[in-house]
Each structure stands twice: as C-alpha cells, then as structure tokens.
Design a protein around this motif. Structure first.
Motif, mmCIF file in Angstrom:
data_model
loop_
_atom_site.group_PDB
_atom_site.id
_atom_site.type_symbol
_atom_site.label_atom_id
_atom_site.label_comp_id
_atom_site.label_asym_id
_atom_site.label_seq_id
_atom_site.Cartn_x
_atom_site.Cartn_y
_atom_site.Cartn_z
ATOM 1 N N ARG A 120 -8.445 -1.480 5.425
ATOM 2 C CA ARG A 120 -9.237 -0.836 6.861
ATOM 3 C C ARG A 120 -10.414 -1.715 6.977
ATOM 4 O O ARG A 120 -10.892 -1.679 8.051
ATOM 5 C CB ARG A 120 -9.402 0.701 6.314
ATOM 6 N N GLU A 121 -11.061 -1.750 6.001
ATOM 7 C CA GLU A 121 -12.357 -2.352 6.099
ATOM 8 C C GLU A 121 -12.327 -4.127 6.565
ATOM 9 O O GLU A 121 -12.919 -4.387 7.540
ATOM 10 C CB GLU A 121 -12.892 -2.847 4.650
ATOM 11 N N ALA A 171 -4.434 3.930 -2.577
ATOM 12 C CA ALA A 171 -5.461 4.208 -1.726
ATOM 13 C C ALA A 171 -6.747 3.275 -1.496
ATOM 14 O O ALA A 171 -7.063 2.984 -0.611
ATOM 15 C CB ALA A 171 -6.264 5.626 -2.552
ATOM 16 N N LYS A 172 -6.917 2.432 -2.857
ATOM 17 C CA LYS A 172 -7.933 1.548 -2.662
ATOM 18 C C LYS A 172 -7.319 0.350 -2.039
ATOM 19 O O LYS A 172 -8.204 -0.041 -0.973
ATOM 20 C CB LYS A 172 -8.130 0.896 -3.998
ATOM 21 N N ARG A 173 -5.975 0.043 -2.018
ATOM 22 C CA ARG A 173 -5.574 -0.932 -0.968
ATOM 23 C C ARG A 173 -5.649 -0.794 0.632
ATOM 24 O O ARG A 173 -5.997 -1.382 1.294
ATOM 25 C CB ARG A 173 -3.908 -1.244 -1.239
ATOM 26 N N THR A 174 -5.136 0.677 0.878
ATOM 27 C CA THR A 174 -5.435 0.937 2.054
ATOM 28 C C THR A 174 -6.879 0.868 2.745
ATOM 29 O O THR A 174 -7.149 0.516 3.732
ATOM 30 C CB THR A 174 -4.983 2.519 2.169
ATOM 31 N N GLN A 175 -7.826 1.424 1.714
ATOM 32 C CA GLN A 175 -9.139 1.195 2.069
ATOM 33 C C GLN A 175 -9.614 -0.266 2.334
ATOM 34 O O GLN A 175 -10.384 -0.542 3.406
ATOM 35 C CB GLN A 175 -10.098 1.781 1.103
ATOM 36 N N LYS A 216 0.949 -1.289 -0.095
ATOM 37 C CA LYS A 216 0.216 0.148 0.132
ATOM 38 C C LYS A 216 0.914 1.449 -0.188
ATOM 39 O O LYS A 216 0.402 2.205 0.148
ATOM 40 C CB LYS A 216 -0.844 0.051 1.179
#
Ligand code: GDP
Length: 297
Positions: A288-289, A281-285, A227
């Motif tokens: 997080r989920e 950003a998508k990977r971080t999101q 990420k």
C-alpha cells in the motif's frame, strides 16, 4: 523471524526436473505441451489431464517424472525471474524446422542462458515436406550453439508436435539432462515453493497452482503466499484427483487461500496461523505504501 536452515546432504533426495517450453510464436510450444498433456505420455495412467492449471506432471514408462510449466513463452519465465523465482531446471526451446532462428528464439536462448538453465532444442514440424532441420542446426552452430549432431554438447531432437514423432525421445533427453544436473531436495520438512498461477473459481473459491520445490505440502497446512494466506482445505492434481500430500517438484492446485497470489510469489508453510497473518498484514501494508509513493511521483 525464522532462520533459514540449510538442508543436510543426507536429507536430500532425487527430485523430478521442472521444465519450461519457450520459442518463437507459432513454432509449436502450445502444440508440444498439449501433445504431452493429452497423450498421457507413455505411461498408462488412467484418466487424461483434464484441467489447465498452469503446470502439470507426467510419469514416463520408467516411472520417472517430469513437471512442466504449462505457460508457454518466455513472458511467464521472465515474470517469475523478475520476482526472484527460479523454478525452471531445463528449458526446451522449440524451433520450427520449416522456418528459421527468429527473434523470439534468440530471446528465449538469451533468457535461458542468463538464468543458467540448460537448453534442449526441439526442432519441430519435421512432418512438413518443407522442413529442414539440418539448416536449423547449422544456424545454431553459426551462433556458437553446437548441438550433439554437430559435435557439440547441447542436446536437440527432431520432433513433430502434431504427430508425436520424437516426443518420447525428447523427454528421455530431458531425463538425461536432469541426471547430469543431479537435482535434489529435502522432502521431510514444511513445504516451500512458488506460485505458478491463481484465479477465482465460482464454485471453489481461490485456486492457486503452486510448485512445491522443497519439503512436503499437506492438507491442513497453513500457507502464506505473497500477501495471501489460509489453511489448505484441499489439494488437486492436474487430473482433478484429490491428494493429501505433495512432495518436491509436484505441481498442485490448492484451495483455501484468502486471495489470488501473483505468479512468481513464493509460498511458505507456517506452524502457526498468527505468524502467517502478521506477515501477510505487513506485506499488504508495504504494498500500500509503495502504491502511494508511485502515485505521488
Ligand atoms: P506456439 O505459438 O509456439 O504455441 O505455436 P502453436 O503450438 O500454436 O502452433 C502454431 C501452428 O503450427 C498451429 O497451427 C499448429 O497446429 C502448427 N504446428 C505445431 N506443431 C506442428 C508440427 O509438428 N507439425 C505441423 N505440421 N504443424 C504444427
């Protein structure tokens, strides 16, 4: 999304083997890696390896190269495999000749076999009066692992990681195995590879040691690793030399990422910074989920 483009045969060139050293605790993994690192093996390269960066490359007298993962033990090997990273071409399994086949020796053998990675046994500590390398080979034969001396196909060599006896020959056997494996990669494309180690350095910021597995990594490339992302500001080899380009099977430390990726994370080079940032950003999101979900359960 980018298509995965298969390399054409004519684009492939020989690449150096990437080696992991495994074995039971105290059998001499660290000593062997240290000896190879410090002795500057064989080649008269100026300046020894000064930095511990999780991986290093050596050049033999013949000019042939070998890359070593400098994280002894199978924890690193399995952690990387768990992340889907297959980095190792050849496993050296160290067995102390004054001991026996121990639980972690067996585990190391199992891990290498499960990964389909050829094994070379380094029967170590032969400088000790109590060493009995033949007993070790006999025990291996009893496990259906026939080394060459016993009429089998598995390579092994008696060594002393302390005095250096047999280490040069062991490395020649690594090169022989590499020749059989016919290792190849296409150096003429944007780099792909795997993160070996990453940490925050007080002066230099995030330092990530990566192994280039295909293509060539260049200073100025925009990299996404796990990420984290960033433009490669500088690259250094294990001797602390600044270098501009790193081809397949080269371990290299890169400066410029915005964080420390995890060992086993893949890295890619993006033409465009925006695309890399979006994916990061998508990977971080997603992570997080996932974290929220595990907290709820
Ligand atoms: P690791 O746990 O497998 O990394 O093992 P180490 O490399 O830390 O070695 C364990 C101990 O064995 C240390 O005290 C080393 O100095 C010693 N040792 C390692 N290789 C040799 C060798 O070839 N000969 C002798 N005599 N001692 C060795």
């Amino acid at each position: 999304a980018k298509e995965v483009v298969e390399d054409k045969d004519e684009d492939l060139e020989f690449r150096a083997p990437i080696v992991t050293v495994m074995g039971h605790v105290d059998h001499g993994k660290t000593s062997l890696l240290d000896y190879i690192r410090k002795e500057n093996v064989i080649a008269g390269e100026s300046g020894g390896i000064t930095q511990h960066i999780g991986a290093y490359g050596v050049t033999l007298e013949s000019g042939q190269k070998i890359a070593f993962l400098d994280t002894p033990g199978h924890e690193a090997f399995t952690a990387m495999r768990a992340r889907g990273a297959q980095v190792t071409d050849i496993a050296i399994i160290v067995i102390a000749a004054d001991d026996d086949i121990m639980p972690q020796t067996k585990e190391a053998i199992n891990h290498a076999q499960a990964a389909g990675v050829p094994i070379i046994f380094a029967i170590n500590k032969v400088d000790k009066p109590t060493a009995n390398p033949e007993k070790i080979k006999e025990r291996l034969a009893g496990m259906n692992l026939l080394v060459e001396d016993w009429g089998g196909k598995i390579q092994s060599h008696d060594i002393s990681a302390k005095t250096g006896l047999g280490v040069k020959e062991l490395l020649e056997k690594v090169l022989l195995e590499a020749e059989i494996l016919d290792l190849k990669a296409n150096p003429n494309k944007p780099a792909v590879g795997t993160v070996v180690e990453a940490f925050l350095d007080k002066g230099r910021g995030y330092v990530s040691t990566v192994l280039v597995q295909g293509g060539t990594l260049k200073v100025g490339d925009y990299v996404l690793a796990g990420k984290h992302h960033g433009k490669v500001k500088a690259m250094q080899d294990e001797r602390g030399n600044n270098i501009k380009e790193a081809g397949p099977s080269t371990p290299i430390s890169i400066l410029g990422l915005d964080g420390a990726p995890t060992a086993g994370d893949k890295f890619n080079v993006f033409e465009d910074e925006k695309e890399a940032k979006q994916i990061a950003a998508k990977r971080t999101q997603l992570l997080r989920e996932q974290a929220v979900r595990t907290q709820r359960h």
